[in-house]
Design a protein around this motif. Structure first.
Motif, mmCIF file in Angstrom:
data_model
loop_
_atom_site.group_PDB
_atom_site.id
_atom_site.type_symbol
_atom_site.label_atom_id
_atom_site.label_comp_id
_atom_site.label_asym_id
_atom_site.label_seq_id
_atom_site.Cartn_x
_atom_site.Cartn_y
_atom_site.Cartn_z
ATOM 1 N N ALA A 158 -11.273 2.369 2.912
ATOM 2 C CA ALA A 158 -9.893 2.043 2.568
ATOM 3 C C ALA A 158 -8.986 3.139 3.102
ATOM 4 N N LYS A 159 -7.964 2.754 3.852
ATOM 5 C CA LYS A 159 -7.028 3.733 4.386
ATOM 6 C C LYS A 159 -6.040 4.176 3.321
ATOM 7 N N LYS A 160 -5.650 5.453 3.407
ATOM 8 C CA LYS A 160 -4.629 5.967 2.496
ATOM 9 C C LYS A 160 -3.268 5.484 2.962
ATOM 10 N N GLN A 161 -2.468 5.023 1.998
ATOM 11 C CA GLN A 161 -1.165 4.462 2.357
ATOM 12 C C GLN A 161 -0.028 5.397 1.955
ATOM 13 N N ASN B 283 0.802 -1.219 0.000
ATOM 14 C CA ASN B 283 0.000 0.000 0.000
ATOM 15 C C ASN B 283 0.833 1.267 0.000
ATOM 16 N N LYS B 284 2.131 1.125 0.061
ATOM 17 C CA LYS B 284 2.989 2.304 0.072
ATOM 18 C C LYS B 284 3.074 2.916 -1.324
ATOM 19 N N ALA B 285 3.116 4.233 -1.373
ATOM 20 C CA ALA B 285 3.097 4.942 -2.660
ATOM 21 C C ALA B 285 4.268 4.543 -3.550
ATOM 22 N N PRO C 84 -7.958 -7.382 -0.310
ATOM 23 C CA PRO C 84 -6.702 -8.047 -0.620
ATOM 24 C C PRO C 84 -6.368 -8.009 -2.109
ATOM 25 N N GLY C 85 -5.237 -7.390 -2.456
ATOM 26 C CA GLY C 85 -4.796 -7.327 -3.839
ATOM 27 C C GLY C 85 -5.582 -6.371 -4.706
ATOM 28 N N PHE C 86 -6.456 -5.552 -4.122
ATOM 29 C CA PHE C 86 -7.298 -4.652 -4.902
ATOM 30 C C PHE C 86 -7.100 -3.231 -4.394
ATOM 31 N N VAL C 87 -6.289 -2.483 -5.119
ATOM 32 C CA VAL C 87 -5.905 -1.133 -4.718
ATOM 33 C C VAL C 87 -6.559 -0.106 -5.628
ATOM 34 N N LEU C 88 -7.066 0.951 -5.032
ATOM 35 C CA LEU C 88 -7.632 2.064 -5.778
ATOM 36 C C LEU C 88 -6.601 3.191 -5.769
#
Length: 551
Positions: A548-551, A140-142, A482-486
């Motif tokens: 969803a938390k911002k990473q 989740n890190k940018a 899991p495995g699904f990032v916006l």
């Protein structure tokens, strides 16, 4: 969680659609499975392999679509796919094996095995297993996308997040975490002196009879491996490259649908770990606030109709997977896809429901306006949130908070299904008067009481322009599942959202924090902390509210 699906309206015959094994029994049941898959996948696109097993008997095993679009090679049901986060249950079982042997305790402080970690708080092995450690997930890190092609050792992956403060006190909250499972893989290696790959092969694959399963490698020749794809707009393309050293014990394994069934059979016949250990793995962790996480060790708990289900999905570049087991009925369903553009979780649920004779039915019945208006009103839950039921343009709609106004379709007296979703609303009555409604998805159930509040005035959507500095604050990665990032980006004077493996979509602002997704029925709302810094978002779609938390 459900991703936006692009459905094919063309229903072709099973013989032209499927590469199949010779299964002749129960033709009506097989025809139902064929129909479910043919509505979701085209024979000329990347597709899927599926298996359905009931009481130890394979009753369905087929494939649809292409394994290689360039060579026009059809998928076969025994082809090998990346399984992504389904890997986590293998890692969890390996840890439980070591615990049974007395080589570790689930209550051990992880610094016993990784003394170089800087965390002052005590974090246990069990908290890595059930995602309550508070450690930030490296995926989740940018900066993670820029590292996807880089080969890294497990500790190098772990160190991507060790300088970050914990997201919460260990054990107090739940947040899906890939870093935790990389740490578990490292612990396995440190205790056994074997590589994770070697341990899994010797102690999991071999005893389960999984002869077609592997640790992921891009350089190794693996026969019958399906290629992975993604979708850019309406066009398919090869999926992004990822070094398989990065997913490691959190998502590196490759398998077939039949091998995964062999794993399921070995696990629940207690061939790999004792019954007591299996029971721990499928028992959800309860948070201090008494809420269930619906997650054990590498396995989540859900529902198929009224039946309890043990489930986990996986998402990794080029592939999405899902597997469901109904222990009471002894039914196992797995679906592997070779494009990270179509979520399989609702598909596996539908196939499991058909298998137990309780198919999800969505046939709408007539609803007169006078009857529809008896449901209208403002409903509240115990957390003070509101749900508005309203009759609009000949259809009954449900709106949660400031979310999207979604159509609900009547399927029986007081029973409604969300359009294009498995979520439902069941209205409750007392003396003939509607008093409340129960929302159900496969993951949650929530009661809403009808209030005496008047319906708020219908709002006509008006789009506004938001300052660029505010939009910049929303940019970043948000993991919905899991495995699904916006991924939110700011280009020109416009904000865009792009989910894993899907096309980039324009966001249209209805307020400074609220945006509609152009082209699909979904809203995004950004949330700030006390200092005004964006810390999370909520995706409103299909009757669900997904934070969803911002990473």
């Amino acid at each position: 969680m459900n991703k936006q699906l692009l459905l094919s309206a063309l229903l072709l015959s099973a013989t032209s659609l499927f590469a199949q094994t010779a299964v002749k029994q129960e033709p009506k049941l097989i025809a139902s499975f064929d129909s479910i898959l043919s509505k979701e996948f085209k024979p000329t696109d990347p597709g899927a392999a599926a298996i359905v097993v009931r009481k130890g008997q394979v009753i369905y095993k087929k494939a649809i679509g292409l394994a290689d679009m360039e060579l026009n090679v059809p998928l076969q049901p025994d082809m090998i796919f990346r399984i992504g986060s389904i890997t986590k249950q293998f890692t969890a079982v390996a840890i439980l094996q070591l615990a049974e042997q007395g080589k570790l305790s689930l209550q051990d402080d992880i610094k016993k095995y990784m003394p170089e970690l800087p965390f002052k708080e005590t974090i246990t092995v069990e908290q890595l297993l059930n995602h309550t450690s508070g450690i930030k997930s490296y995926t989740n890190k940018a900066e993670f996308p820029a590292k996807m092609r880089t080969d890294m050792k497990p500790m190098e992956v772990i160190q991507l997040t060790t300088s970050d403060t914990l997201e919460f006190k260990p054990g107090t909250e739940w947040n899906y975490n890939n870093t935790g499972y990389v740490m578990l893989g490292y612990i396995i290696e440190k205790i056994t002196g074997k590589s994770y790959e070697s341990y899994v092969q010797q102690h999991l694959f071999a005893p389960a009879g999984m002869s077609n399963s592997h640790y992921g490698s891009e350089s190794k020749i693996i026969k019958n491996r399906a290629k992975g794809y993604e979708k850019e707009g309406t066009a398919f393309q090869h999926s992004d490259y990822i070094s398989m050293t990065l997913p490691y014990a959190a998502g590196s394994l490759l398998s077939t649908v039949e091998d995964l069934w062999k794993w399921n059979k070995a696990l629940y016949s207690y061939k790999l770990i004792k019954k007591e250990s299996v029971d721990k793995a499928i028992t959800p962790y309860i948070l201090p606030n008494s809420k269930s996480t619906n997650y054990g060790y590498g396995l989540s708990l859900s529902k198929v109709q009224a039946s309890n289900a043990i489930e986990h999905g996986g998402g990794i570049p080029g592939f999405l997977t899902d597997a469901i087991y109904l222990p009471k009925e002894d039914v196992f369903v797995a679906l592997f896809t070779n494009c990270d553009c179509k979520s399989p979780d609702d598909i596996t649920a539908k196939m499991a429901a058909v298998t137990i004779g309780q198919p999800y039915k969505f046939t709408s019945i007539p609803l007169a306006e006078a009857e529809a208006k008896t449901y209208e009103g403002v409903y509240t839950n115990t957390e003070g949130q509101e749900r508005i039921i309203r009759w609009v343009n000949g259809k009954l709609t449900s709106q949660r908070g400031n979310g999207e106004q979604l159509t609900i379709l009547p399927v029986a007296k007081d029973q409604f299904m969300f359009e294009n979703s498995l979520s439902s609303l069941s209205f409750q009555r007392a003396s003939g008067t509607v008093t409340g409604v129960v929302f159900k998805s496969r993951q949650e159930e929530m009661n809403w009481a009808k209030t005496n509040k008047p319906l708020p005035a219908a709002v006509t959507t008006t789009f506004i322009k938001v300052e660029g500095a505010i939009l910049d604050g929303y940019v970043g990665n948000y993991e919905l599942a899991p495995g699904f990032v916006l991924t939110i980006t700011h280009e020109g004077d416009q904000l865009f959202a792009q989910a894993t493996g899907q096309q980039k979509l324009e966001l249209q602002a209805t307020s400074k924090t609220r945006f509609k997704t152009k082209g699909i029925a979904a809203d995004i709302e950004f949330k700030q902390d006390a200092s005004g810094k964006t810390e999370s978002l909520i995706l409103y779609q299909g009757g669900r509210e997904m934070p969803a938390k911002k990473q």
